[in-house]
Motif scaffolding. Structure first.
Motif: not given
Length: 172
Positions: A20-25, A110-113, A132-137
């Motif tokens: 878990d990296f905050g907004n990127l898991k 997509a739904l998690n976003t 937006l920052a973690p969207l591509l990753p």
């Protein structure tokens, strides 16, 4: 029903060992959901997604009014994977595992976003950069996970069917 319970328990355990990296898991809690969907169909995928994710979320974060935000993506992902597997008569041969696994992963991401956007608005920390920052990753991870699952699932599913004597469902 016993298989769904086993896969639900796997979902909970895999969710608890996520990175878990905050907004990127990064997690593999969706693996048993997609496996159940590919083996038993859309309703089983959905049930495993709802129960496994609900239990995991409650164990990790407690009962929270935003719980459905995090359950719905995996519920829908299991449903989509099951529908795509059903479309190929559950054979998952050729390009079918790629379409099923990557498609389900992209739907879940997509739904998690969307859930993350709603959650960040509810709790007042929304900023476009946060989303937006973690969207591509996030989407690259989804494609990578879907690709790994597409390679791993067919032999695993064949072995499970053989061991448990589960025949492939035929759709009319």
């Amino acid at each position: 029903m016993a298989y769904d319970a086993i896969l639900t328990a796997m979902c909970v355990v895999l969710g608890l060992v996520s990175l878990d990296f905050g907004n990127l898991k990064i997690t593999f809690e969706d693996l048993p959901i997609l496996l159940g969907a590919a083996l038993f169909g859309p309703w089983d995928g959905m049930i495993i997604g709802v129960l496994g994710t609900s239990i995991y979320q409650m164990l990790r974060f407690g009962a929270d009014p935003t719980l459905p935000l995090w359950v719905i993506p995996l519920m829908v992902g299991g449903l989509v994977a099951g529908m795509l597997a059903k479309r190929s008569n559950y054979s998952l041969e050729g390009k079918d595992p790629w379409i099923t696994m990557i498609g389900a992963e992209l739907v879940i991401t997509a739904l998690n976003t969307v859930s993350l956007i709603i959650y960040s608005h509810i709790y007042g920390f929304f900023t476009p950069a946060y989303i937006l920052a973690p969207l591509l990753p996030r989407f690259l991870i989804a494609i990578a996970k879907g690709s790994v699952y597409a390679n791993v699932m067919p032999p695993v599913i064949r072995a499970i069917r053989k061991t448990l004597n589960i025949s492939i469902k035929k759709t009319a």
